[in-house]
Design a protein around this motif. Structure first.
Motif, PDB file in Angstrom:
ATOM      1  N   UNK A  58       0.835  -1.204   0.000  1.00 51.31           N
ATOM      2  CA  UNK A  58       0.000   0.000   0.000  1.00 51.31           C
ATOM      3  C   UNK A  58       0.868   1.251   0.000  1.00 51.31           C
ATOM      4  N   UNK A  59       1.993   1.205   0.720  1.00 48.23           N
ATOM      5  CA  UNK A  59       2.915   2.341   0.734  1.00 48.23           C
ATOM      6  C   UNK A  59       3.492   2.628  -0.636  1.00 48.23           C
ATOM      7  N   UNK A  60       3.825   1.577  -1.376  1.00 50.40           N
ATOM      8  CA  UNK A  60       4.326   1.761  -2.747  1.00 50.40           C
ATOM      9  C   UNK A  60       3.262   2.354  -3.648  1.00 50.40           C
ATOM     10  N   UNK A  61       2.021   1.897  -3.495  1.00 45.99           N
ATOM     11  CA  UNK A  61       0.917   2.468  -4.286  1.00 45.99           C
ATOM     12  C   UNK A  61       0.705   3.945  -3.951  1.00 45.99           C
ATOM     13  N   UNK A  62       0.779   4.286  -2.649  1.00 47.51           N
ATOM     14  CA  UNK A  62       0.612   5.681  -2.225  1.00 47.51           C
ATOM     15  C   UNK A  62       1.737   6.553  -2.777  1.00 47.51           C
ATOM     16  N   UNK A  63       2.948   6.032  -2.765  1.00 52.56           N
ATOM     17  CA  UNK A  63       4.098   6.771  -3.293  1.00 52.56           C
ATOM     18  C   UNK A  63       3.929   7.031  -4.788  1.00 52.56           C
ATOM     19  N   UNK A  64       3.573   5.991  -5.532  1.00 55.02           N
ATOM     20  CA  UNK A  64       3.373   6.136  -6.981  1.00 55.02           C
ATOM     21  C   UNK A  64       2.255   7.122  -7.291  1.00 55.02           C
ATOM     22  N   UNK A  65       1.170   7.045  -6.517  1.00 54.05           N
ATOM     23  CA  UNK A  65       0.030   7.939  -6.762  1.00 54.05           C
ATOM     24  C   UNK A  65       0.388   9.382  -6.432  1.00 54.05           C
ATOM     25  N   UNK A  66       1.130   9.604  -5.331  1.00 52.94           N
ATOM     26  CA  UNK A  66       1.530  10.973  -5.002  1.00 52.94           C
ATOM     27  C   UNK A  66       2.418  11.532  -6.110  1.00 52.94           C
ATOM     28  N   UNK A  67       3.310  10.723  -6.642  1.00 50.53           N
ATOM     29  CA  UNK A  67       4.157  11.154  -7.754  1.00 50.53           C
ATOM     30  C   UNK A  67       3.292  11.552  -8.952  1.00 50.53           C
ATOM     31  N   UNK A  68       2.289  10.744  -9.274  1.00 49.78           N
ATOM     32  CA  UNK A  68       1.370  11.076 -10.370  1.00 49.78           C
ATOM     33  C   UNK A  68       0.647  12.390 -10.106  1.00 49.78           C
ATOM     34  N   UNK A  69       0.096  12.532  -8.905  1.00 46.83           N
ATOM     35  CA  UNK A  69      -0.662  13.742  -8.569  1.00 46.83           C
ATOM     36  C   UNK A  69       0.195  14.993  -8.672  1.00 46.83           C
ATOM     37  N   UNK A  70       1.412  14.923  -8.126  1.00 48.84           N
ATOM     38  CA  UNK A  70       2.306  16.081  -8.164  1.00 48.84           C
ATOM     39  C   UNK A  70       2.641  16.454  -9.601  1.00 48.84           C
ATOM     40  N   UNK A  71       2.810  15.458 -10.466  1.00 39.17           N
ATOM     41  CA  UNK A  71       3.209  15.729 -11.845  1.00 39.17           C
ATOM     42  C   UNK A  71       2.038  16.018 -12.787  1.00 39.17           C
ATOM     43  N   UNK A  72       0.809  16.022 -12.288  1.00 37.25           N
ATOM     44  CA  UNK A  72      -0.352  16.326 -13.139  1.00 37.25           C
ATOM     45  C   UNK A  72      -0.470  17.803 -13.481  1.00 37.25           C
ATOM     46  N   UNK A  73       0.262  18.657 -12.801  1.00 35.34           N
ATOM     47  CA  UNK A  73       0.193  20.080 -13.103  1.00 35.34           C
ATOM     48  C   UNK A  73       0.613  20.910 -11.914  1.00 35.34           C
ATOM     49  N   UNK A  74       0.605  22.235 -12.090  1.00 34.43           N
ATOM     50  CA  UNK A  74       1.056  23.125 -11.019  1.00 34.43           C
ATOM     51  C   UNK A  74       0.246  22.933  -9.736  1.00 34.43           C
ATOM     52  N   UNK A  75       0.932  23.075  -8.605  1.00 37.11           N
ATOM     53  CA  UNK A  75       0.278  22.995  -7.304  1.00 37.11           C
ATOM     54  C   UNK A  75       0.963  23.982  -6.374  1.00 37.11           C
ATOM     55  N   UNK A  76       0.332  24.230  -5.255  1.00 35.53           N
ATOM     56  CA  UNK A  76       0.876  25.144  -4.263  1.00 35.53           C
ATOM     57  C   UNK A  76       1.331  24.362  -3.039  1.00 35.53           C
ATOM     58  N   UNK A  77       2.377  24.847  -2.402  1.00 33.80           N
ATOM     59  CA  UNK A  77       2.850  24.287  -1.146  1.00 33.80           C
ATOM     60  C   UNK A  77       2.493  25.297  -0.060  1.00 33.80           C
ATOM     61  N   UNK A  78       1.606  24.895   0.838  1.00 30.91           N
ATOM     62  CA  UNK A  78       1.105  25.785   1.884  1.00 30.91           C
ATOM     63  C   UNK A  78       1.624  25.375   3.252  1.00 30.91           C
ATOM     64  N   UNK A  79       1.865  26.351   4.083  1.00 30.97           N
ATOM     65  CA  UNK A  79       2.298  26.084   5.455  1.00 30.97           C
ATOM     66  C   UNK A  79       1.167  25.420   6.233  1.00 30.97           C
ATOM     67  N   UNK A  80       1.554  24.560   7.155  1.00 31.83           N
ATOM     68  CA  UNK A  80       0.600  23.913   8.059  1.00 31.83           C
ATOM     69  C   UNK A  80       0.335  24.890   9.202  1.00 31.83           C
ATOM     70  N   UNK A  81      -0.920  25.242   9.451  1.00 37.10           N
ATOM     71  CA  UNK A  81      -1.221  26.244  10.473  1.00 37.10           C
ATOM     72  C   UNK A  81      -0.716  25.834  11.868  1.00 37.10           C
ATOM     73  N   UNK A  82       0.015  26.728  12.506  1.00 37.59           N
ATOM     74  CA  UNK A  82       0.423  26.540  13.883  1.00 37.59           C
ATOM     75  C   UNK A  82       1.725  25.799  14.111  1.00 37.59           C
ATOM     76  N   UNK A  83       2.296  25.209  13.075  1.00 44.64           N
ATOM     77  CA  UNK A  83       3.541  24.455  13.282  1.00 44.64           C
ATOM     78  C   UNK A  83       4.320  24.409  11.973  1.00 44.64           C
TER      79      UNK A  83
END
Length: 163
Positions: free
Chosen positions: A98-123
């Motif tokens: 499942x971890x390998x599937x999650x890693x592959x999917x995150x790679x796909x999602x990130x490479x589908x187009x521009x995205x923003x990196x937002x700070x996590x509130x409070x930390x």
């Protein structure tokens, strides 16, 4: 001293408050995602549009370590709104798969187009020094997409077993 009528009224109010709190707690995950996503949607900052790859030895400019960790411009980032199964030290074979599937999917999602990196509130950082961030595209957390596909859990403040 309260009358029997006043005591009964107090009990009804207490029961009503308790039921209201129970309903709010039960609905919290859905409201949390909705509120989080709508807040991010209104915040337009520069977007990341680099081609990411799986991390290996060498460059740490734009790569995916696992489903909830990336490197971006030499900085290790923990995707703060989710938890995914471990791939480096899994507790069982199903966690690794499942971890390998999650890693592959995150790679796909990130490479589908521009995205923003937002700070996590409070930390800003976790105990390992990783930056805590959320990845957002078109007002939606990429982590929430992994959750909806069964490849991650919404981060609840502590790790839960995957086996």
């Amino acid at each position: 001293m309260k009358t029997r009528s006043e005591v009964g009224a107090d009990r009804r109010v207490s029961r009503s408050i308790g039921l209201t709190l129970l309903a709010l707690v039960a609905a919290f995950p859905a409201f949390n995602a909705s509120i989080r996503n709508s807040a991010y949607a209104s915040d337009n900052r520069s977007k990341v549009s680099l081609q990411f790859h799986k991390c290996a030895t060498g460059s740490r400019d734009a790569c995916v370590v696992d489903g909830d960790t990336i490197w971006f411009k030499g900085q290790k980032i923990r995707i703060a709104d989710i938890d995914t199964p471990e791939v480096s030290e899994p507790k069982c074979s199903s966690e690794l798969a499942l971890g390998n599937r999650a890693t592959d999917r995150m790679l796909e999602l990130i490479n589908e187009g521009p995205f923003e990196i937002k700070a996590w509130p409070g930390r800003d950082t976790d105990r390992y020094g990783r930056k805590l961030r959320v990845l957002i595209r078109d007002g939606r957390s990429l982590g929430d997409i992994l959750v909806s596909e069964g490849l991650a859990r919404t981060w609840g403040g502590r790790r839960e077993p995957w086996c």
